[in-house]
Design an enzyme around this catalytic site. Structure first.
Site, short mmCIF file in Angstrom:
data_model
loop_
_atom_site.label_atom_id
_atom_site.label_comp_id
_atom_site.label_asym_id
_atom_site.label_seq_id
_atom_site.Cartn_x
_atom_site.Cartn_y
_atom_site.Cartn_z
N HIS A 278 60.48 33.60 -20.51
CA HIS A 278 59.62 32.44 -20.32
C HIS A 278 59.60 32.16 -18.83
CE1 HIS A 278 58.39 28.14 -21.75
NE2 HIS A 278 57.73 28.52 -20.68
N ALA B 243 52.33 30.79 -27.24
CA ALA B 243 52.88 29.63 -27.94
C ALA B 243 51.80 28.55 -28.11
CB ALA B 243 54.08 29.08 -27.18
N ARG B 244 51.54 27.79 -27.06
CA ARG B 244 50.66 26.62 -27.20
C ARG B 244 49.24 26.98 -27.65
NH1 ARG B 244 50.77 23.69 -21.72
NH2 ARG B 244 51.23 25.81 -20.98
N ASN C 106 56.13 35.30 -21.40
CA ASN C 106 55.84 34.08 -22.13
C ASN C 106 55.51 32.98 -21.13
OD1 ASN C 106 57.73 31.60 -23.94
ND2 ASN C 106 55.58 32.13 -24.19
N GLY C 107 54.40 32.28 -21.37
CA GLY C 107 54.03 31.18 -20.50
C GLY C 107 52.59 31.22 -20.06
N ASP C 108 51.79 30.22 -20.49
CA ASP C 108 50.42 30.00 -20.02
C ASP C 108 49.43 31.09 -20.41
OD1 ASP C 108 51.32 27.66 -18.95
OD2 ASP C 108 51.17 28.27 -16.85
N PRO D 228 58.27 31.77 -31.02
CA PRO D 228 58.99 30.90 -31.94
C PRO D 228 58.68 29.44 -31.59
CG PRO D 228 60.47 31.73 -30.25
CD PRO D 228 59.16 32.42 -30.03
N CYS E 284 65.36 27.57 -24.80
CA CYS E 284 64.83 26.25 -25.13
C CYS E 284 65.68 25.15 -24.51
CB CYS E 284 64.77 26.07 -26.65
SG CYS E 284 64.03 24.48 -27.13
N VAL F 23 58.90 25.40 -32.90
CA VAL F 23 59.47 24.42 -33.82
C VAL F 23 58.35 23.78 -34.62
CG1 VAL F 23 60.75 22.27 -34.00
CG2 VAL F 23 61.45 24.00 -32.35
#
Length: 466
Positions: A202, A262-263, A238-240, A36, A133, A38
């Protein structure tokens, strides 16, 4: 934003949907999913992620009060469903993504969370509670990462959602690591016992930021802890994660059932494929523009998403051409200004291509899971024998799995081994909001403003409410 005005005569379009009945516990396993995000997790981004291999997609967090003040409208031409506020669309979706769509709720009130879920439940496959978040738009009024310090409230929201929603709609949660790994496990135990279908972790603490390395090595203990509880739910890392290929490394190291991106997806929505697109200023940006215009996606939101795109270059002039296209988009004020980059407004064809890709993937999955003729004729005794054999294989494979994990750790120089009693870093100077920073918001009827939401989308569609 240009608003498309439709005549009232044509009947609503019958939107195509993937042949998938409902999410199950298995739906959250063995996958790579879209986080998710933003603004960046806009409808076109989610659709391209699904086209290129994302197994599930999370919608951007929407605060409970914001969606309660919305009006559901359906575009009779495209089938896009918009939840419109007083001056803008708060959230948009399309039926084609519904079987794979998890709607993330920002809430600090069980009753409001349930009301928000009931508002949009007809358009989603599941709900996720944002408990991780650390940004002010999420932590105001005790939401987001603020829930990590209020486990009673956190679990009461999840329990209320599970009790209020029909069984075919899944309930999940997304958290961060707590400074103490012991406290993390205690929180995980309480959350898992609320009846959720999956838990996303995360691998950073609340005060850590993206520049800080995600502590994926801490997740292995969480995965084993949940397994030890006798729960069959998925634990999602979640993460990297850099993409589909990197997700395999993370799953091997952590034991996670799935990986959330995500990124990397923000930079390139095709990263869910093992062969993601390169030169996306040519291979993805034009199609993204065409699809966004066809779906009447807000121009400012489209422009923001495109500004995040980047990928490797394979052509000698790739970097210069990407810069030219990027500058053109930044200076543009509407879709009309980027017509040359789009190469013609054939967004409907791009959408149909996405539909075919999603339906083909679902068809392949159904064919793979379909039993053969001989399997269909197996007797009761044979079925029991197969189950017994499967149980024995699972028991035998556990030591093998442990050996594999040790081999991975040894290969990495024991980089992923966490000494007992190790505390998770929780830097105090990362400007994360504290509980004392909680802000109160007034009801819309009093303030005259729409409730705070991290998902500003823009213009309201001029179509008939449904």
């Amino acid at each position: 934003m240009s608003r498309r005005v439709h005549s009232e005569s044509p009947p609503p379009r019958c939107a195509k949907r993937a042949k998938m009945d409902r999410l199950t516990l298995e739906s959250f396993k063995n996958g790579v999913v879209l986080a998710p995000m933003v603004r960046s997790g806009a409808l076109p981004t989610r659709l391209f992620a699904l086209k290129h291999g994302a197994t599930l997609v999370w919608a951007p967090e929407t605060v409970d009060k914001a969606i309660l003040h919305s009006e559901r409208v359906v575009d009779p031409v495209t089938g896009v469903v918009s939840y419109n506020g007083k001056s803008r669309a708060i959230w948009t979706t399309h039926p084609i993504e519904k079987p794979y769509l998890i709607y993330q709720i920002g809430s600090a009130d069980p009753e409001l969370a349930v009301q928000a879920a009931k508002t949009v439940m007809q358009d989603v496959a599941g709900f996720d509670l944002n408990c991780g978040c650390p940004k002010p738009f999420s932590t105001h009024s005790g939401m987001g990462a603020a829930l990590l310090t209020n486990p009673d409230l956190l679990c009461s929201i999840l329990t209320a959602l599970r009790e209020a929603m029909p069984p075919e709609i899944t309930i999940t949660a997304k958290i961060r690591l707590l400074p103490s790994q012991e406290d993390t496990l205690k929180l995980v135990e309480r959350i898992v016992n609320t009846g959720i279908s999956a838990l996303t972790v995360h691998c950073r603490t609340r005060n850590m930021r993206d520049r800080d390395r995600a502590m994926i090595e801490r997740l292995k203990e969480v995965v084993e802890f949940v397994k030890g509880m006798g729960k069959d739910i998925a634990v999602i890392e979640n993460g990297d994660c850099l993409g589909a290929q990197d997700a395999e490394r993370i799953r091997e190291v952590t034991g996670a059932h799935s990986v959330m991106i995500a990124r990397a997806a923000e930079s390139n929505p095709t990263c869910f494929s093992k062969t993601p697109l390169a030169d996306i200023h040519e291979t993805l940006v034009p199609a993204y523009l065409r699809l966004s215009k066809y779906l009447d996606n807000n121009w400012s939101l489209t422009k923001f998403c495109l500004s995040q795109f980047k990928s490797p270059h394979t052509k000698p002039n790739g970097k210069a051409e990407e810069k030219r296209i990027r500058e053109t988009i930044v200076k543009s004020r509407s879709f009309d200004d980027v017509a040359d980059i789009a190469g013609g407004w054939t967004g409907e064809e791009d959408f149909e291509e996405i539909v075919r890709a999603i339906e083909a993937r679902e068809g392949a999955a159904n064919e793979k899971s379909k039993p053969s003729t001989s399997d269909a004729n197996v007797t009761g005794k044979q079925e029991q024998a197969q189950l017994t054999a499967a149980t024995l294989r699972e028991e035998v494979s556990q030591p093998l799995s442990s050996s594999l994990s040790r081999a991975v750790e040894a290969k990495s120089g024991n980089k992923y081994i966490t000494p007992p009693g190790t505390q998770n870093p929780h830097p105090p100077a990362s400007d994360a909001p504290l509980m004392s920073d909680v802000q109160m918001t007034l009801p819309a009827l009093i303030s005259g403003k729409e409730p705070m939401t991290p998902t500003p989308i823009g213009g309201t569609s001029l179509v008939t409410p449904v």
